[in-house]
Design a protein around this motif. Sequence first.
Motif, PDB file in Angstrom:
ATOM      1  N   PHE A   1      -5.770 -14.802   4.654  1.00 49.47           N
ATOM      2  CA  PHE A   1      -6.655 -13.648   4.855  1.00 49.47           C
ATOM      3  C   PHE A   1      -5.847 -12.353   4.680  1.00 49.47           C
ATOM      4  CE2 PHE A   1      -8.508 -10.340   7.514  1.00 49.47           C
ATOM      5  CZ  PHE A   1      -9.838 -10.390   7.134  1.00 49.47           C
ATOM      6  N   PRO A   2      -6.383 -11.332   3.988  1.00 51.60           N
ATOM      7  CA  PRO A   2      -7.744 -11.207   3.470  1.00 51.60           C
ATOM      8  C   PRO A   2      -7.922 -11.570   1.994  1.00 51.60           C
ATOM      9  CG  PRO A   2      -6.685  -9.060   3.440  1.00 51.60           C
ATOM     10  CD  PRO A   2      -5.656 -10.036   3.976  1.00 51.60           C
ATOM     11  N   VAL A   3      -6.899 -12.151   1.327  1.00 51.75           N
ATOM     12  CA  VAL A   3      -7.118 -12.505  -0.084  1.00 51.75           C
ATOM     13  C   VAL A   3      -8.029 -13.724  -0.203  1.00 51.75           C
ATOM     14  CG1 VAL A   3      -4.959 -11.476  -0.894  1.00 51.75           C
ATOM     15  CG2 VAL A   3      -4.991 -13.893  -0.227  1.00 51.75           C
TER      16      VAL A   3
ATOM     17  N   ILE B   1       1.262  -9.850   2.768  1.00 51.80           N
ATOM     18  CA  ILE B   1       2.719  -9.845   2.846  1.00 51.80           C
ATOM     19  C   ILE B   1       3.114 -10.843   3.929  1.00 51.80           C
ATOM     20  CG2 ILE B   1       4.799  -8.496   3.314  1.00 51.80           C
ATOM     21  CD1 ILE B   1       3.231  -5.987   2.503  1.00 51.80           C
ATOM     22  N   ARG B   2       4.003 -11.734   3.589  1.00 53.81           N
ATOM     23  CA  ARG B   2       4.471 -12.726   4.549  1.00 53.81           C
ATOM     24  C   ARG B   2       5.982 -12.566   4.744  1.00 53.81           C
ATOM     25  NH1 ARG B   2      -0.015 -12.425   5.693  1.00 53.81           N
ATOM     26  NH2 ARG B   2      -1.647 -14.022   5.582  1.00 53.81           N
ATOM     27  N   LEU B   3       6.358 -12.387   5.999  1.00 52.70           N
ATOM     28  CA  LEU B   3       7.760 -12.226   6.376  1.00 52.70           C
ATOM     29  C   LEU B   3       8.203 -13.449   7.170  1.00 52.70           C
ATOM     30  CD1 LEU B   3       7.517  -8.558   7.760  1.00 52.70           C
ATOM     31  CD2 LEU B   3       7.884  -9.277   5.394  1.00 52.70           C
ATOM     32  N   THR B   4       9.488 -13.561   7.393  1.00 56.64           N
ATOM     33  CA  THR B   4      10.006 -14.610   8.264  1.00 56.64           C
ATOM     34  C   THR B   4      10.962 -14.006   9.278  1.00 56.64           C
ATOM     35  OG1 THR B   4      11.296 -16.660   8.373  1.00 56.64           O
ATOM     36  CG2 THR B   4      11.857 -15.117   6.613  1.00 56.64           C
TER      37      THR B   4
ATOM     38  N   PHE C   1       5.845  -5.508  12.547  1.00 45.57           N
ATOM     39  CA  PHE C   1       5.165  -5.277  11.275  1.00 45.57           C
ATOM     40  C   PHE C   1       3.869  -6.081  11.155  1.00 45.57           C
ATOM     41  CE2 PHE C   1       9.698  -4.416  10.365  1.00 45.57           C
ATOM     42  CZ  PHE C   1       9.578  -3.084   9.993  1.00 45.57           C
ATOM     43  N   SER C   2       3.702  -7.093  11.990  1.00 40.65           N
ATOM     44  CA  SER C   2       2.503  -7.933  11.896  1.00 40.65           C
ATOM     45  C   SER C   2       1.262  -7.264  12.477  1.00 40.65           C
ATOM     46  CB  SER C   2       2.743  -9.282  12.596  1.00 40.65           C
ATOM     47  OG  SER C   2       3.001  -9.100  13.964  1.00 40.65           O
ATOM     48  N   LYS C   3       1.411  -6.032  12.977  1.00 38.54           N
ATOM     49  CA  LYS C   3       0.242  -5.279  13.443  1.00 38.54           C
ATOM     50  C   LYS C   3      -0.648  -4.881  12.271  1.00 38.54           C
ATOM     51  CE  LYS C   3       2.846  -3.453  17.375  1.00 38.54           C
ATOM     52  NZ  LYS C   3       3.490  -2.251  17.973  1.00 38.54           N
ATOM     53  N   ASP C   4      -0.071  -4.839  11.074  1.00 40.06           N
ATOM     54  CA  ASP C   4      -0.829  -4.542   9.863  1.00 40.06           C
ATOM     55  C   ASP C   4      -1.639  -5.775   9.460  1.00 40.06           C
ATOM     56  OD1 ASP C   4      -1.324  -4.460   6.905  1.00 40.06           O
ATOM     57  OD2 ASP C   4      -0.260  -2.551   7.065  1.00 40.06           O
ATOM     58  N   LYS C   5      -2.880  -5.580   9.027  1.00 34.44           N
ATOM     59  CA  LYS C   5      -3.740  -6.726   8.682  1.00 34.44           C
ATOM     60  C   LYS C   5      -3.204  -7.530   7.504  1.00 34.44           C
ATOM     61  CE  LYS C   5      -6.912  -4.788   5.225  1.00 34.44           C
ATOM     62  NZ  LYS C   5      -8.312  -4.699   4.796  1.00 34.44           N
TER      63      LYS C   5
ATOM     64  N   ILE D   1       5.985  -0.572  -0.311  1.00 31.55           N
ATOM     65  CA  ILE D   1       4.973  -1.489  -0.835  1.00 31.55           C
ATOM     66  C   ILE D   1       3.576  -0.930  -0.598  1.00 31.55           C
ATOM     67  CG2 ILE D   1       3.904  -3.765  -0.520  1.00 31.55           C
ATOM     68  CD1 ILE D   1       6.728  -4.866   0.010  1.00 31.55           C
ATOM     69  N   HIS D   2       3.325  -0.442   0.608  1.00 33.01           N
ATOM     70  CA  HIS D   2       1.990   0.069   0.943  1.00 33.01           C
ATOM     71  C   HIS D   2       1.652   1.341   0.169  1.00 33.01           C
ATOM     72  CE1 HIS D   2       0.539  -2.693   3.968  1.00 33.01           C
ATOM     73  NE2 HIS D   2       1.713  -2.687   4.567  1.00 33.01           N
ATOM     74  N   ASN D   3       2.657   2.088  -0.239  1.00 35.72           N
ATOM     75  CA  ASN D   3       2.400   3.338  -0.955  1.00 35.72           C
ATOM     76  C   ASN D   3       2.174   3.140  -2.454  1.00 35.72           C
ATOM     77  OD1 ASN D   3       2.533   4.925   1.332  1.00 35.72           O
ATOM     78  ND2 ASN D   3       4.704   5.403   1.089  1.00 35.72           N
ATOM     79  N   MET D   4       2.401   1.919  -2.921  1.00 35.57           N
ATOM     80  CA  MET D   4       2.144   1.646  -4.333  1.00 35.57           C
ATOM     81  C   MET D   4       0.637   1.496  -4.552  1.00 35.57           C
ATOM     82  SD  MET D   4       5.266  -0.903  -5.364  1.00 35.57           S
ATOM     83  CE  MET D   4       6.959  -0.460  -4.964  1.00 35.57           C
ATOM     84  N   GLU D   5       0.187   1.864  -5.721  1.00 39.00           N
ATOM     85  CA  GLU D   5      -1.251   1.879  -6.018  1.00 39.00           C
ATOM     86  C   GLU D   5      -1.730   0.467  -6.369  1.00 39.00           C
ATOM     87  OE1 GLU D   5      -1.991   4.757  -9.027  1.00 39.00           O
ATOM     88  OE2 GLU D   5      -1.181   6.418  -7.849  1.00 39.00           O
ATOM     89  N   LYS D   6      -2.012  -0.290  -5.317  1.00 31.76           N
ATOM     90  CA  LYS D   6      -2.531  -1.636  -5.536  1.00 31.76           C
ATOM     91  C   LYS D   6      -4.048  -1.588  -5.653  1.00 31.76           C
ATOM     92  CE  LYS D   6      -0.695  -5.179  -3.560  1.00 31.76           C
ATOM     93  NZ  LYS D   6      -0.251  -5.770  -4.855  1.00 31.76           N
TER      94      LYS D   6
END
Length: 213
Positions: free
Chosen positions: A209-211, A132-135, A161-165, A121-126
């Motif tokens: 956050f951050p959207v 991203i929300r996980l459970t 994985f929640s270390k990513d903003k 996901i992170h490597n896609m050109e966004k």
Amino acid sequence: MDFYPFHYLALGDSLTVGVGVPALDPGFVEHYACLSKQSLKKCIQYKKNARPGATTGDVLNMLHSPIVIEYVKHADIITITAGGNDLLNAAKAFIQNKNEKIFSNVLEQSQNNFSSIMKRIHNMEKQKEFIIRLTNLYNPFPNIPIAEEGIKTFNSLIYNFSKDKHVKVADIYNIVKGNERALLTRDGIHLNSRGYYQMALAFHKLGYFPVAR
């Protein structure tokens, strides 16, 4: 209401599909989209790419579909539910042969799959900010000690994985624990309508956050 919609992509397993509620009734995704709309004051357009029984490996494979790749690139919000079927399959295998290594092997593989999911996901050109929300996982087998141990281990891994903003993890484990009869269907595995709403509420409380600031 802002004219430009937010795009929400829901990836995963039966929790994303909404197994456990009657047809046409809202599940987790529908509840979360509604809550997001209220909070963000934006129209939420959502897409589901999920199937009952999907494992972390299956979700990883979904991210190789050209259609899903385009959804990811344009998504403001991504939710992922995965891991429960990995452990459910391990539990079934354990009941048959009592080999505890099955759980450690499955946990290692599911962690590797999840890492690959996030990297892909992170490597896609966004072109814009996204979340991203996980459970984490709830335990439908609270009376099986090794199942509880496996789920707690998985949950500790998912929080890394929640270390990513962009990433936060909803705590469904503690919502369901002790409330299994109220929040699960008669099969004792899937959430019911009330359970899905509580799940969506837990995701909503993580913020946007951050959207959205």
